[in-house]
Design an enzyme around this catalytic site. Sequence first.
Site, PDB file in Angstrom:
ATOM      1  N   SER A  67       0.709  -1.287  -0.102  1.00 28.56           N
ATOM      2  CA  SER A  67       0.028   0.064  -0.094  1.00 28.56           C
ATOM      3  C   SER A  67       1.055   1.279  -0.034  1.00 28.56           C
ATOM      4  CB  SER A  67      -1.109  -0.151   1.186  1.00 28.56           C
ATOM      5  OG  SER A  67      -2.056   0.948   1.031  1.00 28.56           O
TER       6      SER A  67
ATOM      7  N   ASP B 109      -9.129  -5.338  -5.361  1.00 25.51           N
ATOM      8  CA  ASP B 109      -8.706  -4.330  -4.146  1.00 25.51           C
ATOM      9  C   ASP B 109      -9.415  -3.187  -3.882  1.00 25.51           C
ATOM     10  OD1 ASP B 109      -7.247  -3.003  -2.320  1.00 25.51           O
ATOM     11  OD2 ASP B 109      -5.387  -3.686  -3.063  1.00 25.51           O
TER      12      ASP B 109
ATOM     13  N   HIS C   4      -7.474  -6.350   0.060  1.00 28.49           N
ATOM     14  CA  HIS C   4      -6.364  -5.199  -0.065  1.00 28.49           C
ATOM     15  C   HIS C   4      -5.063  -5.993   0.243  1.00 28.49           C
ATOM     16  CE1 HIS C   4      -4.049  -1.856   0.022  1.00 28.49           C
ATOM     17  NE2 HIS C   4      -3.837  -1.666   1.213  1.00 28.49           N
TER      18      HIS C   4
END
Length: 515
Positions: A231, A456, A484
């Site tokens: 991320s 996601d 995610h």
Amino acid sequence: MRVSRGLLAAVSGLLVAVSGCTSSSEPAPEEETAATTVAEPQAAEIAWSDCNEQIRPLIAGSPGSDRNLSFECGRTEVPISYDEPGGATLPLFLVRAVFGEQVDRIGSLMINPGGPGASGTDAAIQMALTLPEDVLRRFDLVGFDPRGVGLSTPVECIPDDLKDQFVAAEPRPTTDEQFDARFALTDEMADGCAKEYGDALGTFNTVDTARDMDLLREGLGEEQLTFLGYSYGTTLGSTYAELFPEQVRAMVLDAAVDPDGETQAETEAQAAGLEAGFDAFAANCTQLIAGCPIGQDPRRFVEDLLAKAAQAPIPSAKEGETRQATPGVVHTAITAGLYSPAAWPQLAQGLAAAAAGDSQQLFSLADSYYRRLQDGTYSNLLDANITINCADTDDEFDEQTVRDLAVEWGQRYPLFGADSAVDLYTCTPWEAEVTPLPERDAEGSAPILVVGNSGDPVTPLPGAVDMAEELTSGVLLTWQGQGHTAYPRDECVTAAVNSYLIDLAVPQDGLTCPA
């Protein structure tokens, strides 16, 4: 990532596990005038100490805790400003996990779990329990708390009661009063942080953290960096690769944040991703053989629950809990539950229980998301998230623009649009020097593996596609799954990433792994 009210990190907190290894009263940067100085940036000298006694009891009973692991805690100093050679320094905190069955050691695998604001030391502890043993046999696992995060001179300027208000605030404002309340809350947080830190707020930026990483690489004795970032960790990793392309041995960027995404477009894409994530959760729930706890129309169920919470906040059956769940708490719990399909059952059961009058499970999700502890205190995740985001960009959005976008996005993305639009205001009142993120092609770097997930909800797949295209040596790996991040959740992805990290075997660009 830019967004502060949501979309923080995927790794849950264990920070208390290592808090005994370092001082709990680190000075703020403005108080560092008497700190150790260095002639110029140089390899970080890391002082390591055994911290098994602190960590072992807290991971006991967790899946993977029976692995033959040892833990060390490390501490070092890095320059506060890289523009001032010989200036004051600030401390960074690290954790190193070593697998007892290690053979043919390659080196250190440095990790970052995202945020910004998530603890890398936390991640090192937890990922030592979950990463494939094939990787742990070849690498020490090293996580560090970036400057301003966790135990590395943490930014702490938002009081716990204000964080409670932040979580409870109306997520989908429609009236002037509701908008004004959200703006005023953001203004109050920004004002408090400015008074606490002044000009030092700009110290906590991604570019300087990437420079810290290179000092840590040298301090670990590594000629080149092997890195795994999730991320926001993909933003940090790609920034490192841009600044130090020849120092990259291998780099995995999982759930990539679009390096070229304009703030407004990126935020809208996140709203759309969360909306699609909710639809995936709802479709899964309605197909359960045992029946969906929230009925055959989960979206209508949630809308009714949000309306109910707005009329009368929902109490919790947990002993001693005095908070009641507002629409903000319900909304935060939903966001938290969409991060991983593994959390979908808890989310569905929690929503059903809340409709029946008990918000305990929703508070559990919301509290884990923002790292609220049992005693009512918070980690500094939110403080650091806003601080780092606002030190990386000078984008500002005035109140009227935000109001207009909230109406537009609220119609387009009914659950998440308005909340995402209001988050655009976060950095507008912020007072800090900005260190913009560089354009990132990392020319001269070894191949960089970018992993994207078609389902996601937090960092939609187009961000990974763009990241792989922008990086001169970028290679895209796509997983057709939900949730995610992808590694090591899928066997196909895991095999490709393991081969790349260990043998530097780069998968075919564009390889797709089925769900």
